[in-house]
Design a protein around this motif. Structure first.
Motif, PDB file in Angstrom:
ATOM      1  N   ARG A   1       0.870  -1.186   0.000  1.00  0.00           N
ATOM      2  CA  ARG A   1       0.000   0.000   0.000  1.00  0.00           C
ATOM      3  C   ARG A   1       0.902   1.230   0.000  1.00  0.00           C
ATOM      4  O   ARG A   1       1.867   1.291   0.768  1.00  0.00           O
ATOM      5  CB  ARG A   1      -0.886   0.053   1.268  1.00  0.00           C
TER       6      ARG A   1
ATOM      7  N   TYR B   1       1.782   5.588   0.170  1.00  0.00           N
ATOM      8  CA  TYR B   1       1.384   6.737   0.995  1.00  0.00           C
ATOM      9  C   TYR B   1      -0.021   7.192   0.573  1.00  0.00           C
ATOM     10  O   TYR B   1      -0.363   7.179  -0.612  1.00  0.00           O
ATOM     11  CB  TYR B   1       2.332   7.924   0.764  1.00  0.00           C
ATOM     12  N   GLU B   2      -0.815   7.610   1.568  1.00  0.00           N
ATOM     13  CA  GLU B   2      -2.103   8.266   1.292  1.00  0.00           C
ATOM     14  C   GLU B   2      -2.175   9.535   2.119  1.00  0.00           C
ATOM     15  O   GLU B   2      -1.488   9.663   3.133  1.00  0.00           O
ATOM     16  CB  GLU B   2      -3.282   7.362   1.666  1.00  0.00           C
ATOM     17  N   THR B   3      -3.010  10.466   1.658  1.00  0.00           N
ATOM     18  CA  THR B   3      -3.144  11.737   2.371  1.00  0.00           C
ATOM     19  C   THR B   3      -4.591  11.939   2.813  1.00  0.00           C
ATOM     20  O   THR B   3      -5.497  11.281   2.312  1.00  0.00           O
ATOM     21  CB  THR B   3      -2.662  12.890   1.467  1.00  0.00           C
TER      22      THR B   3
ATOM     23  N   GLN C   1       1.155  12.168   6.527  1.00  0.00           N
ATOM     24  CA  GLN C   1       0.549  11.181   5.639  1.00  0.00           C
ATOM     25  C   GLN C   1       0.341   9.831   6.318  1.00  0.00           C
ATOM     26  O   GLN C   1       0.955   9.524   7.342  1.00  0.00           O
ATOM     27  CB  GLN C   1       1.438  10.989   4.408  1.00  0.00           C
TER      28      GLN C   1
ATOM     29  N   HIS D   1      -4.744   7.951  10.070  1.00  0.00           N
ATOM     30  CA  HIS D   1      -5.561   8.208   8.885  1.00  0.00           C
ATOM     31  C   HIS D   1      -6.733   7.264   9.055  1.00  0.00           C
ATOM     32  O   HIS D   1      -6.525   6.049   9.142  1.00  0.00           O
ATOM     33  CB  HIS D   1      -4.692   7.857   7.666  1.00  0.00           C
TER      34      HIS D   1
ATOM     35  N   GLN E   1      -5.118  -0.219   5.934  1.00  0.00           N
ATOM     36  CA  GLN E   1      -4.071  -0.774   5.085  1.00  0.00           C
ATOM     37  C   GLN E   1      -4.096  -2.305   5.132  1.00  0.00           C
ATOM     38  O   GLN E   1      -4.055  -2.979   4.106  1.00  0.00           O
ATOM     39  CB  GLN E   1      -2.678  -0.307   5.555  1.00  0.00           C
TER      40      GLN E   1
ATOM     41  N   GLU F   1     -12.313   4.379   2.343  1.00  0.00           N
ATOM     42  CA  GLU F   1     -11.241   3.445   2.047  1.00  0.00           C
ATOM     43  C   GLU F   1     -11.313   2.913   0.626  1.00  0.00           C
ATOM     44  O   GLU F   1     -10.290   2.525   0.055  1.00  0.00           O
ATOM     45  CB  GLU F   1     -11.192   2.334   3.088  1.00  0.00           C
TER      46      GLU F   1
ATOM     47  N   HIS G   1      -9.013   5.086  -1.411  1.00  0.00           N
ATOM     48  CA  HIS G   1      -7.578   4.798  -1.399  1.00  0.00           C
ATOM     49  C   HIS G   1      -7.262   3.465  -2.040  1.00  0.00           C
ATOM     50  O   HIS G   1      -6.190   3.285  -2.601  1.00  0.00           O
ATOM     51  CB  HIS G   1      -7.047   4.866   0.034  1.00  0.00           C
TER      52      HIS G   1
ATOM     53  N   GLY H   1      -6.543   7.057  -5.254  1.00  0.00           N
ATOM     54  CA  GLY H   1      -5.553   7.505  -4.278  1.00  0.00           C
ATOM     55  C   GLY H   1      -4.126   7.194  -4.702  1.00  0.00           C
ATOM     56  O   GLY H   1      -3.774   7.199  -5.882  1.00  0.00           O
ATOM     57  N   GLY H   2      -3.288   6.947  -3.702  1.00  0.00           N
ATOM     58  CA  GLY H   2      -1.900   6.589  -3.957  1.00  0.00           C
ATOM     59  C   GLY H   2      -1.035   7.801  -4.258  1.00  0.00           C
ATOM     60  O   GLY H   2      -0.934   8.250  -5.392  1.00  0.00           O
TER      61      GLY H   2
ATOM     62  N   TYR I   1      -4.512  13.131  -7.767  1.00  0.00           N
ATOM     63  CA  TYR I   1      -4.779  12.311  -6.587  1.00  0.00           C
ATOM     64  C   TYR I   1      -6.284  12.079  -6.597  1.00  0.00           C
ATOM     65  O   TYR I   1      -7.072  12.931  -6.170  1.00  0.00           O
ATOM     66  CB  TYR I   1      -4.330  13.005  -5.300  1.00  0.00           C
TER      67      TYR I   1
END
Lengths: 731, 153
Positions: A352, A354-356, A452, A523, A530, A644, A647, A651-652, A668
């Motif tokens: 997985r 990084y996600e913001t 993040q 997050h 994740q 979710e 993401h 996302g990503g 994004y």
């Protein structure tokens, strides 16, 4: 400080009544601009009430104002706290008004609200005892006041729906409010047990809904003060990089520009909300500040972090996969030995990125510094944190710092956008210029500089026994967290995998927590989001390899665990799970524990031969022990599922040259209305003494259920995200 | 440069650069903060307002292009939450954090003016430009169908 007339008073202090499910009428009185947000002493609103305790006042007309010490992110804090107090106080719901409590008073006057932070799906599950006790205590003190007035014992007085009564005598709560405020009880009362509730457990529309359909809800970014300046900021694209130099010549004579401010990281202060090197332009409007900032050329020194990328992290993870990590959980014999000597091994590698948070309200702060007083408006999940940050940055006594609680345009963990350098930037600018200052980060700065969700790479292996069920299970994860020691790192690195409920005789879970320069934090459903994607797909991989139906596998593997059995039984009953479908169609299931709740998901998908995915439907089943508001709970489950899926499907963040490169919603990508299926919510509540959270657990199982469904539709196992970047075509 | 804007039926004289996005004039100059900043590049829809009844992204609409037209913001829908879309939004508890909802509502109002009884695919087409991070889409969808009923009642 003078407060300007915003000219929008007609939108404030809206009172209305609306019908909700069950025909209950709701009154509401949400603090508008001048009520609880800009008014210098919000806890005095309304002014004519009698304060029974810190949590509530009663007006002469019977209106009860409940002061909510938590923040409202749309998750329902104003309503949940008010319901819990009203339940015990025993007053008609339509007489209840909610306002935000004053945090300065809390911090400096005995921390009477006990807990103010609003995170971790914990408000109801963990704080309900003291919140309900505040209402119960007020009720008993009202009864005592009436008993003393009537010359009888308190046990003879009843308190129901705003009326005190004994025999043929009765009176409204308001008549005894002043006397009750002076009563001290010998012993504080117990709170009501679930079977005794009259309000909790019913569907109540959130109090903050009406003020959010007319532009009247005040967010931190909406703050407007007399003489206020606006600032736009360019932070170093690579966190903790150094400012080498800049040329502001082209900016300084632009219209409205007041100042160019240089921020420098401070020695030894490397926390995620500390100042880093940055340049700000201050002007008389934000747009003028931003366009002038764009004219400044800045030279940065990124340092060695400028070489870090997704590729370097992936290589590091693969290297670490070959080394023993910290063991977080182990049971049985030598797990690795059992796997090594097995001829029925299932193994897989998952990733997985990084996600913001990308809260819709970009990260911002407004601070007004004067000699006497400092005012703060911040999108924070904990106002006391914002207060402490500003007091620390300015070296001011925290008694002088007042944080105005405002609505937050999304939070989703990480303490809200306010717990970043932005709040210190606003404080410094206001102090230096002697004027109130509002700093807004552009969306690109928001995504680039937010704390993040950490990326990770996880390898799994299992050995199956004669019955097709696993007899050994192993996982090794590499996570990249800020400074390698973030409080959110080790705890969440293998959460849901290391804590999985499935009975396996030999288990070993290892993690590598790798230091990285990118600030990381919680997050929504940290760890579980994740890892739910990972563990619940790997369960399907194990089940199918062992010849088991995936749903029956889960039922078998949690046989003695009542909360899980309850969810799985309900899922089997309502979701229509089947593996008997033609190619191109699939149904998948998953179940994950998160924040003390057990949530199952069933996803139905179709995938065209060309690989076009369509999610037809999501069914969620929640077991959170108890719930106090099924409507609010359903809203949160729907939202968490969408969160979710965003993401997992889209996302990503992409890391390249030490910085993120997809910094706005054109690159994004997040779920949109045409991609989001209907989420159908069911409850399967244990109601046997434990409480789980409800704002996050809908997320973790949902993408795994979708991925499992995609496997049945296409034969393709999608082990990394964004899933939409995978080729899902089949023939 | 001075401009006269007509916003929610009132005239406002503003003195800003002509390329200034309408969003910032509404928020910072006039003080109508119901219209939100989300992305600045017309990708999220939080800044949606109407110009002569058409939904536009005010973050990429220069102020000079709005002169001479009727601008309507969320504050101009009704005095008392009585607009059918507002009523439907309340009935279906559409907002969560609420930050995107001004834009969602203005997009929905524009959709219903053009298509009084929209299908799900009409809603998808009209609303796909409006992001909601809280994931309230299914309630928004239901609320639009309900608003169509209320408008025709």
């Amino acid at each position: 400080m003078t407060l300007i007339d915003t000219g929008i008073s007609r939108r404030t202090l809206i009172r209305s009544a609306l019908g909700v499910g069950g025909g209950m009428m709701l009154g509401f009185h949400i603090p508008g601009v001048e009520a609880a947000v800009v008014a210098p002493r919000p806890w005095t609103v309304p002014t004519d009430g009698v304060e029974i305790n810190a949590w509530l006042t009663i007006d002469a007309d019977g209106a009860v104002t409940i002061r909510v010490p938590h923040t409202e992110q749309g998750q329902g804090a104003l309503t949940a706290v008010s319901m819990m107090v009203a339940e015990e106080l025993d007053v008609p719901w339509e007489s209840v008004h909610a306002v935000f409590a004053d945090m300065n008073r809390h911090v400096n006057d005995g921390r009477e609200y006990i807990v103010t932070t609003t995170h971790g799906s914990q408000l109801v599950r963990m704080q309900h005892p003291h919140i309900m006790r505040a209402g119960a205590s007020a009720r008993e003190r009202l009864k005592q006041a009436a008993a003393e007035a009537w010359g009888i014992d308190r046990s003879e007085v009843t308190a129901r729906q705003g009326t005190l009564a004994a025999g043929d005598r009765s009176g409204a709560y308001a008549e005894f409010a002043t006397a009750a405020a002076g009563v001290t009880l010998d012993r504080e009362p117990e709170i009501r047990a679930p079977g005794q509730w009259w309000l909790l457990g019913t569907e109540v529309a959130r109090l903050d809904v009406p003020v959010k359909v007319n532009g009247g809800a005040h967010y931190a970014i909406d703050t407007r003060l007399d003489g206020m300046v606006y600032a736009a900021v360019k932070n170093c694209p690579v966190p903790w990089g150094h400012l080498v130099g800049y040329d502001a010549e082209a900016a300084k004579d632009r219209p409205g520009v007041v100042a160019v401010v240089e921020f420098r990281a401070e020695e030894g202060r490397t926390g995620p909300n500390h100042l880093q090197d940055a340049i700000a332009v201050v002007a008389d409007s934000w747009y003028r500040a931003k366009t002038a900032l764009d004219l400044i050329t800045i030279e940065w020194d990124f340092g060695p972090e400028g070489e870090v990328s997704d590729e370097t992290q992936a290589a590091e993870a693969r290297r670490l996969w070959e080394e023993t990590g910290e063991v977080s959980h182990e049971e049985g014999g030598d797990t690795l030995d059992v796997i090594a000597s097995s001829d029925r091994v299932v193994s897989a590698e998952y990733h997985r990125p990084y996600e913001t948070h990308a809260r819709m309200e970009p990260i911002n702060a407004t601070v007004s510094v004067t000699d006497e007083r400092v005012e703060v408006w911040s999108p924070t999940q904990d106002q006391t944190t914002a207060l402490e940050i500003v007091a620390d940055q300015l070296g001011r006594d925290r008694r002088d710092v007042h944080v105005n609680t405002v609505f937050i345009g999304g939070a989703f963990g990480g303490d809200g956008g306010g717990n970043t350098a932005v709040t210190r930037q606003a404080a410094v600018i206001s102090e230096q210029l002697g004027r109130p200052a509002k700093v807004i980060w552009t969306r690109e700065e928001d995504i680039s500089q937010d704390k993040q969700r950490p990326p990770h790479y996880t390898r799994l292996a299992a050995a199956l026994g004669e019955d097709g069920l696993p007899e050994a299970f192993f996982s090794r994860a590499a996570w990249f967290t800020y400074q390698g020691a973030s409080r959110h790192g080790p705890a969440t690195a293998d959460y849901s995998i290391g804590t999985m409920p499935y009975r396996v005789a030999n288990r070993r879970h290892e993690r590598h927590n790798v230091a990285a320069h990118i600030p990381t934090t919680t997050h929504r459903a940290p760890g579980a989001n994740q890892n739910g994607f990972i563990i619940e797909q790997f369960v399907d991989e194990m089940a199918l390899a062992g010849g088991w139906d995936p749903l029956e596998w889960r039922i078998e593997m949690t046989r003695d665990l009542e909360p899980w059995q309850r969810v799985l039984a309900k899922l089997k009953e309502v979701a229509g799970f089947t593996t008997d479908l033609p190619r191109g169609e699939g149904v998948g299931v998953a179940v994950v524990e998160d924040h003390g709740s057990y949530c199952g998901a069933c996803a139905t998908v179709s995938v065209s031969r060309g690989g076009e995915l369509r999610i037809e439907k999501i069914v969620l089943v929640m077991n959170s022990g108890y719930i106090i508001n099924p409507l609010n709970c359903a809203e949160q489950m729907e939202g968490a599922a969408c969160w979710e899926l965003s993401h997992a499907l889209y996302g990503g963040l992409r890391l390249e040259g030490g910085r993120f490169t997809n910094l706005n919603f054109d690159s994004y990508n997040l779920m949109r209305i045409d991609q989001m299926p209907e989420v159908e919510t069911h409850f399967a509540l244990s109601e046997d003494g434990w409480w789980g959270g409800v704002a996050e657990p809908g997320g973790p199982p949902t993408p795994a259920a979708v991925a499992n469904a995609i496997f049945f539709a296409t034969g393709k196992r999608v082990r990394s995200t964004p899933m939409m970047e995978h080729d899902l075509s089949w023939s | 440069m001075a401009f006269r804007l007509n916003v929610n039926g009132a005239a406002y004289d503003v003195d800003v650069e002509p390329e200034t996005p309408l969003l910032w004039v509404l928020r910072d100059t006039i003080g109508l903060t119901g219209t939100k900043f989300g992305c600045g590049i017309a990708q999220c829809g939080a800044c949606t307002v109407h110009i002569d009844g058409q939904a536009v992204r005010s973050c990429v609409t220069s102020v000079d292009s709005a002169v001479g037209y009727e601008v309507t913001t969320i504050e101009g829908l009704s005095e008392d939450n009585s607009h059918p879309v507002q009523r439907a939004w309340i009935e279906h508890t559409a907002p969560q954090c609420g930050y995107c909802q001004s834009g969602q509502i203005m997009a929905a109002v524009a959709l219903l003016m053009e298509t009084p009884n929209p299908s799900d695919s009409d809603i998808d087409a009209a609303m796909a430009g409006n992001l909601c991070r809280c994931g309230t889409y299914q309630r928004i969808r239901r609320a639009i169908h309900r608003a169509a009923e209320l408008s025709q009642a």
